[in-house]
Design a protein around this motif. Sequence first.
Motif, short mmCIF file in Angstrom:
data_model
loop_
_atom_site.label_atom_id
_atom_site.label_comp_id
_atom_site.label_asym_id
_atom_site.label_seq_id
_atom_site.Cartn_x
_atom_site.Cartn_y
_atom_site.Cartn_z
N LEU A 16 -18.17 -11.55 29.11
CA LEU A 16 -18.78 -10.26 29.44
C LEU A 16 -19.81 -10.39 30.57
CD1 LEU A 16 -19.39 -7.23 28.72
CD2 LEU A 16 -21.06 -8.11 27.07
N ALA A 17 -20.60 -11.46 30.54
CA ALA A 17 -21.64 -11.65 31.56
C ALA A 17 -21.05 -11.72 32.96
CB ALA A 17 -22.44 -12.92 31.27
N GLN A 18 -19.88 -12.32 33.09
CA GLN A 18 -19.27 -12.47 34.41
C GLN A 18 -18.75 -11.15 34.97
OE1 GLN A 18 -17.25 -16.05 32.62
NE2 GLN A 18 -17.15 -16.62 34.77
N ILE A 19 -18.31 -10.28 34.09
CA ILE A 19 -17.90 -8.94 34.53
C ILE A 19 -19.13 -8.15 34.95
CG2 ILE A 19 -16.93 -6.73 33.76
CD1 ILE A 19 -14.99 -8.29 32.03
N LEU A 20 -20.19 -8.22 34.15
CA LEU A 20 -21.40 -7.46 34.45
C LEU A 20 -22.13 -7.99 35.68
CD1 LEU A 20 -22.82 -6.91 30.84
CD2 LEU A 20 -21.37 -5.37 32.19
N ALA A 21 -21.92 -9.27 36.01
CA ALA A 21 -22.57 -9.85 37.19
C ALA A 21 -21.82 -9.54 38.47
CB ALA A 21 -22.71 -11.36 37.02
N SER A 22 -20.58 -9.07 38.34
CA SER A 22 -19.76 -8.78 39.52
C SER A 22 -20.19 -7.46 40.16
CB SER A 22 -18.28 -8.70 39.10
OG SER A 22 -17.46 -8.36 40.18
N THR A 23 -20.34 -7.45 41.48
CA THR A 23 -20.74 -6.24 42.20
C THR A 23 -19.82 -6.03 43.40
OG1 THR A 23 -22.28 -7.44 43.64
CG2 THR A 23 -23.16 -6.58 41.54
N ARG A 24 -19.97 -4.89 44.05
CA ARG A 24 -19.16 -4.62 45.25
C ARG A 24 -19.44 -5.64 46.35
NH1 ARG A 24 -16.03 -0.51 46.64
NH2 ARG A 24 -15.73 1.24 45.19
N THR A 25 -20.69 -6.01 46.50
CA THR A 25 -21.05 -6.95 47.57
C THR A 25 -20.74 -8.40 47.20
OG1 THR A 25 -23.32 -7.01 46.74
CG2 THR A 25 -22.82 -5.44 48.51
N GLN A 26 -20.76 -8.70 45.90
CA GLN A 26 -20.43 -10.04 45.43
C GLN A 26 -19.48 -9.93 44.24
OE1 GLN A 26 -24.52 -11.63 44.88
NE2 GLN A 26 -23.96 -13.14 46.41
N PRO A 27 -18.22 -9.57 44.51
CA PRO A 27 -17.26 -9.36 43.42
C PRO A 27 -16.77 -10.66 42.82
CG PRO A 27 -16.17 -9.09 45.52
CD PRO A 27 -17.64 -9.27 45.83
N TYR A 28 -16.45 -10.60 41.56
CA TYR A 28 -15.83 -11.75 40.91
C TYR A 28 -14.36 -11.81 41.33
CZ TYR A 28 -14.30 -15.10 37.43
OH TYR A 28 -13.78 -16.21 36.83
N VAL A 29 -13.89 -12.98 41.73
CA VAL A 29 -12.50 -13.18 42.10
C VAL A 29 -11.77 -13.77 40.91
CG1 VAL A 29 -10.92 -14.33 43.68
CG2 VAL A 29 -13.15 -13.55 44.50
N LEU A 30 -10.78 -13.04 40.40
CA LEU A 30 -10.08 -13.50 39.21
C LEU A 30 -9.37 -14.83 39.46
CD1 LEU A 30 -8.38 -10.32 37.69
CD2 LEU A 30 -10.27 -11.63 36.75
#
Length: 267
Positions: free
Chosen positions: A236-250
């Motif tokens: 959950l933390a990794q989804i919540l830390a993802s933003t438009r400027t710094q998106p999480y790459v699956l």
Amino acid sequence: MRVGLFATCLGDTLFPDAVKATAVLLARLGHDVVFPPDQTCCGQMHVNTGYQREPVPLVRGFAEQFGDPSIEAVVMPSGSCAGSVRHQHGIVAERYGDAALRAGVEAVRTKTYELSEFLVDAAGTTDVGAYFPHRVTYHPTCHSLRMLRVGEKPLRLLRAVEAIDLVELPEADACCGFGGTFAVKNAETSAAMLADKMRHVTGTGAEVCTAGDSSCLMHIGGGLSRIEAGTRTLHLAQILASTRTQPYVLPEPGTHEASGTPLEAAR
């Protein structure tokens, strides 16, 4: 708020990106994140296996590391570890500790939170500015659901994530079958429970199954990888830390964790 971050054993050894994402998220929300360097295990695995005297040094160490009055809250990306601190530490201290340990445990217990609890209850927010344009389903882990009773808090946070396609997980409150040493001592039962959980996860068509405990995600992710389901697991933390400027790459399908979490703020 000055927040003490507890990494947990699994976070330290196997899932550091979930811990880093927690730090990134809390810092982005304006909190002063501190990491006591001598922290160790919370002792949950000892207590759960019936060894209540053995974790006394671990419980004492936790109380000492996070007992600093300047630390206003202790946050961890784990419902099971938060449950251990809030419920098991008091039992251990009462039975095998001294007065100083009991006082230290009580002082820390009252300011300890699982991540979603802290965000919603202590920080008073459900929209953390996250962006995650993927189909996601949420598994509520047993300790967070039954011991901490976090209820809808993780789902409230996920529903506020921009661009997310959040789908309900059938029979979500059923255990995934991990349970620490339960999966070893009762392997056949654990495997059957995992098979049910995987069937429900894959039936949602989700790209990602998320939860608040890396232990459950390790169990579910391992099973999904073995059947080549194509569904990833992600804290959950990794989804919540993802933003438009710094998106999480699956990561690639079949993996439960990979690099790509937006960690620039933690460096």
